[in-house]
Design a protein around this motif. Structure first.
Motif, PDB file in Angstrom:
ATOM      1  N   TYR A 219       2.213  -3.014   3.919  1.00  0.00           N
ATOM      2  CA  TYR A 219       1.023  -3.159   4.759  1.00  0.00           C
ATOM      3  C   TYR A 219       1.364  -3.880   6.065  1.00  0.00           C
ATOM      4  O   TYR A 219       0.936  -3.465   7.151  1.00  0.00           O
ATOM      5  CB  TYR A 219      -0.046  -3.930   3.975  1.00  0.00           C
ATOM      6  CG  TYR A 219      -1.250  -4.352   4.784  1.00  0.00           C
ATOM      7  CD1 TYR A 219      -2.238  -3.438   5.116  1.00  0.00           C
ATOM      8  CD2 TYR A 219      -1.397  -5.681   5.196  1.00  0.00           C
ATOM      9  CE1 TYR A 219      -3.355  -3.842   5.848  1.00  0.00           C
ATOM     10  CE2 TYR A 219      -2.502  -6.085   5.922  1.00  0.00           C
ATOM     11  CZ  TYR A 219      -3.473  -5.159   6.249  1.00  0.00           C
ATOM     12  OH  TYR A 219      -4.570  -5.551   6.973  1.00  0.00           O
ATOM     13  N   CYS A 220       2.146  -4.953   5.971  1.00  0.00           N
ATOM     14  CA  CYS A 220       2.520  -5.711   7.164  1.00  0.00           C
ATOM     15  C   CYS A 220       3.393  -4.869   8.101  1.00  0.00           C
ATOM     16  O   CYS A 220       3.225  -4.922   9.330  1.00  0.00           O
ATOM     17  CB  CYS A 220       3.249  -6.995   6.766  1.00  0.00           C
ATOM     18  SG  CYS A 220       2.190  -8.223   5.959  1.00  0.00           S
ATOM     19  N   VAL A 221       4.313  -4.109   7.530  1.00  0.00           N
ATOM     20  CA  VAL A 221       5.172  -3.254   8.347  1.00  0.00           C
ATOM     21  C   VAL A 221       4.339  -2.218   9.092  1.00  0.00           C
ATOM     22  O   VAL A 221       4.488  -2.023  10.306  1.00  0.00           O
ATOM     23  CB  VAL A 221       6.232  -2.551   7.468  1.00  0.00           C
ATOM     24  CG1 VAL A 221       6.968  -1.471   8.258  1.00  0.00           C
ATOM     25  CG2 VAL A 221       7.236  -3.564   6.930  1.00  0.00           C
ATOM     26  N   PHE A 222       3.431  -1.562   8.385  1.00  0.00           N
ATOM     27  CA  PHE A 222       2.619  -0.503   8.985  1.00  0.00           C
ATOM     28  C   PHE A 222       1.664  -1.057  10.045  1.00  0.00           C
ATOM     29  O   PHE A 222       1.582  -0.546  11.166  1.00  0.00           O
ATOM     30  CB  PHE A 222       1.839   0.222   7.894  1.00  0.00           C
ATOM     31  CG  PHE A 222       1.020   1.382   8.381  1.00  0.00           C
ATOM     32  CD1 PHE A 222       1.588   2.627   8.579  1.00  0.00           C
ATOM     33  CD2 PHE A 222      -0.335   1.227   8.646  1.00  0.00           C
ATOM     34  CE1 PHE A 222       0.837   3.696   9.041  1.00  0.00           C
ATOM     35  CE2 PHE A 222      -1.102   2.278   9.108  1.00  0.00           C
ATOM     36  CZ  PHE A 222      -0.510   3.521   9.302  1.00  0.00           C
ATOM     37  N   CYS A 223       0.954  -2.117   9.695  1.00  0.00           N
ATOM     38  CA  CYS A 223      -0.076  -2.633  10.603  1.00  0.00           C
ATOM     39  C   CYS A 223       0.506  -3.364  11.799  1.00  0.00           C
ATOM     40  O   CYS A 223      -0.155  -3.487  12.832  1.00  0.00           O
ATOM     41  CB  CYS A 223      -1.017  -3.560   9.836  1.00  0.00           C
ATOM     42  SG  CYS A 223      -2.085  -2.701   8.658  1.00  0.00           S
ATOM     43  N   SER A 224       1.738  -3.854  11.681  1.00  0.00           N
ATOM     44  CA  SER A 224       2.357  -4.515  12.822  1.00  0.00           C
ATOM     45  C   SER A 224       2.592  -3.532  13.966  1.00  0.00           C
ATOM     46  O   SER A 224       2.746  -3.929  15.124  1.00  0.00           O
ATOM     47  CB  SER A 224       3.683  -5.161  12.410  1.00  0.00           C
ATOM     48  OG  SER A 224       4.608  -4.179  11.974  1.00  0.00           O
TER      49      SER A 224
END
Length: 595
Positions: A219-224
């Motif tokens: 999630y953090c990778v995608f939303c960053s």
């Protein structure tokens, strides 16, 4: 905890943290790549070639400026067919198992293939799904991204030579991470991967923590890169009046009915295409052509459709328009994926459920305006209720929709609608690879066997104990021969003058000397029996008993009194243990069926 125990625990935690972070990174990158492919493909096929510019959800924006060209309906007729032809060639040439919706393939790999997915499957699935969905085919993004994450989890476990159990866990963690990332719902992704495996209200607890860790990273990778926040934006819906539960109950019944129609339509079309004696490579093109015919008249039923749900949440669509979406989307999804096309079924379910909820909400607002003030709240709850009805995943679905819409004030009506829809719809599911429960999962066959056996004590089989003929330790061989000639007994407990159990022998042990007449009066039975007795007690569980029977390859075990190994209670045959286990399992299954 000793230093050694602490070091072991730290090592295990560190190992799994490393695995889950790696899975999360790859799942997040996979979600990014797939998102970009879909954006590029949609811009080329729908925007440039067809002039079709559907609305987008508030939390998602295209990388390209929207062109102002006019809609060319004949392109909407052709493009899904072309997309089906291209994806059919890719899938059936390089990875036939990548057809249809990928979540089912991941579930099947978990239960039946030891968590094994071929490395090429996620790659083919990604490309084929991007082509199918962006050329107008109706489907969702969770299927391909589920296989990307699950495929890498399986690949990593295989390369590290981990056990089948560990590979299954990593597969499920990858599936949850990918779905959680691309729908911006990390908690729901983790819960979904643990819940979607079974039809019954059951979860896979060993999957939850690894899936949660991987989902956070993905999630953090995608939303960053693509921005934080939810996929949909919704007004601050609230629930204050218990009387509102009445129209929500009606909604539960309606979404259950439409869910049944969706599943029947989907697998009816799937069965029809499988019966046709034509090359599999061209079947998705035929399905795409039929989808294009619907799209020619109803463009809103093509591709994703999330933007229309944003408009429905904002109460901007008419009842008739919503009806065309829910009916048309059922048909276009059935023909797109049921023909062998590649895509997920969660996305269309969200759109269909939201449209159904919008219809019920607007009707309720018209009939009882004082009770239902915001039809958009029924769109949100309808999304959750409909997918629950077709997937048997009530808990994760409630969290899914709450995270996707950033609307947490509707948890109570969502829980009601999902619970009712689940109870009505338990006998059908869009995920046919789900198994009923852990009892029916080949992945847990051994675990369940052990769990059941450990719940049964030897005392539970007291009526099945065999009372053997006892042999005195001073009995001569000649006397024993007389007894042996009139019995089918295989094991012979030996007792002393005080009737204490002191040794035991089998017919196999005496076979070599049984017919030696010179030993009849020289040998007594106490000389033959072994004093190293393998026995059990009434308090021991059957798993321990069966282990002793198996390791020593014996067919019957002496049962002695608790704390007194010299008092024999009876003999417990292996056959009695197995028969009791089978009867217990049958009783459990029958009770579950009745419930």
């Amino acid at each position: 905890m000793t230093d050694k125990d602490f070091q072991t625990t730290f090592s295990v935690v560190g190992k799994w943290t490393f695995y889950c972070v790696g899975i999360g990174l790859v799942a997040g990158l996979g979600a990014m790549i797939f998102h970009v492919l879909c954006d590029v493909g949609f811009h080329f096929f729908m925007h440039q070639l067809a002039g079709y510019h559907p609305p987008s959800p508030a939390g998602e924006h295209s990388m390209f400026p929207q062109p102002q060209n006019e809609l060319l309906r004949y392109m909407l007729l052709i493009l899904p067919c072309v997309g089906g032809l291209l994806s059919g060639f890719l899938v059936y040439t390089f990875a036939p198992e990548a057809e249809g919706h990928g979540t089912d393939a991941a579930i099947d790999a978990y239960h039946n293939k030891g968590g094994l997915i071929r490395a090429r499957v996620p790659v083919i699935k990604t490309i084929a799904s991007a082509i199918t969905l962006t050329s107008g085919g109706s489907g969702g993004r969770e299927g391909p991204i589920a296989q990307i994450g699950a495929g890498f989890g399986s690949f990593l476990a295989t390369r590290l030579k981990l056990s089948r159990r560990e590979r299954r866990i990593m597969l499920a963690a990858g599936m949850g991470a990918g779905i959680g990332a691309i729908f911006r719902a990390p908690l729901a992704g983790a819960l979904f991967s643990a819940e979607v495996l079974y039809k019954d209200p059951d979860i896979e607890p060993e999957v939850l923590i690894p899936s949660g860790m991987a989902s956070v990273v993905a999630y953090c990778v995608f939303c960053s890169v693509f921005g934080w926040g939810s996929l949909f934006h919704s007004p601050d819906f609230t629930f204050r009046d218990p009387v509102e539960l009445l129209p929500y109950t009606v909604l539960a019944l309606v979404v259950a009915g439409f869910g049944w129609l969706y599943v029947k339509s989907f697998y009816g079309v799937t069965g029809l295409f499988r019966q046709w004696k034509i090359p599999n490579h061209v079947k998705p093109a035929i399905g795409g052509l039929i989808t294009g015919i619907f799209g020619f008249f109803l463009p809103q039923t093509l591709s994703f459709g999330y933007g229309y749900m944003q408009q429905a949440i904002n109460n901007e669509l008419s009842i008739l328009f919503l009806l065309t979406i829910c009916i048309g989307k059922i048909l276009t999804t059935s023909f797109t994926i049921g023909s062998g096309g590649s895509g997920g079924v969660f996305g269309p379910s969200v759109v269909i459920g939201g449209a159904v909820g919008g219809v019920v909400g607007k009707l309720a607002n018209t009939l009882v305006p004082g009770l239902v003030n915001h039809p958009g709240s029924f769109v949100v709850v309808g999304m959750a209720g409909f997918f629950t009805a077709v997937s048997n995943t009530p808990i994760s679905t409630i969290i899914f929709i709450s995270e996707m819409t950033n609307s947490y004030h509707l948890l109570l009506p969502s829980l009601l609608v999902c619970s009712i829809a689940y109870m009505i719809s338990r006998k059908y599911t869009i995920y046919v690879k789900q198994v009923q429960n852990k009892i029916d999962s080949p992945a847990h066959a051994g675990d369940f066997f052990v769990d059941v056996l450990e719940s049964i004590r030897v005392r539970d089989l007291k009526d099945r104990l065999v009372q053997p003929t006892l042999v005195r330790n001073d009995m001569p061989m000649s006397r024993f021969k007389e007894i042996f000639s009139h019995t089918k007994q295989h094991y012979f407990p030996v007792v002393d003058k005080q009737n204490r159990f002191v040794s035991i022998f089998s017919s196999t042990d005496i076979r070599a000397i049984l017919f030696d007449k010179g030993l009849d009066d020289l040998v007594v039975m106490g000389d033959i029996g072994t004093k190293e007795i393998i026995a059990t007690t009434p308090s021991e569980d059957l798993n321990t008993v069966l282990a002793r029977l198996t390791i020593k390859n014996i067919d019957s075990l002496p049962v002695v009194k608790e704390g007194d190994p010299y008092t024999l209670i009876g003999m417990l045959p292996r056959r009695a243990v197995v028969d009791f286990y089978n009867r217990r399992v049958e009783a459990m299954k029958k009770r579950m069926d009745e419930e």
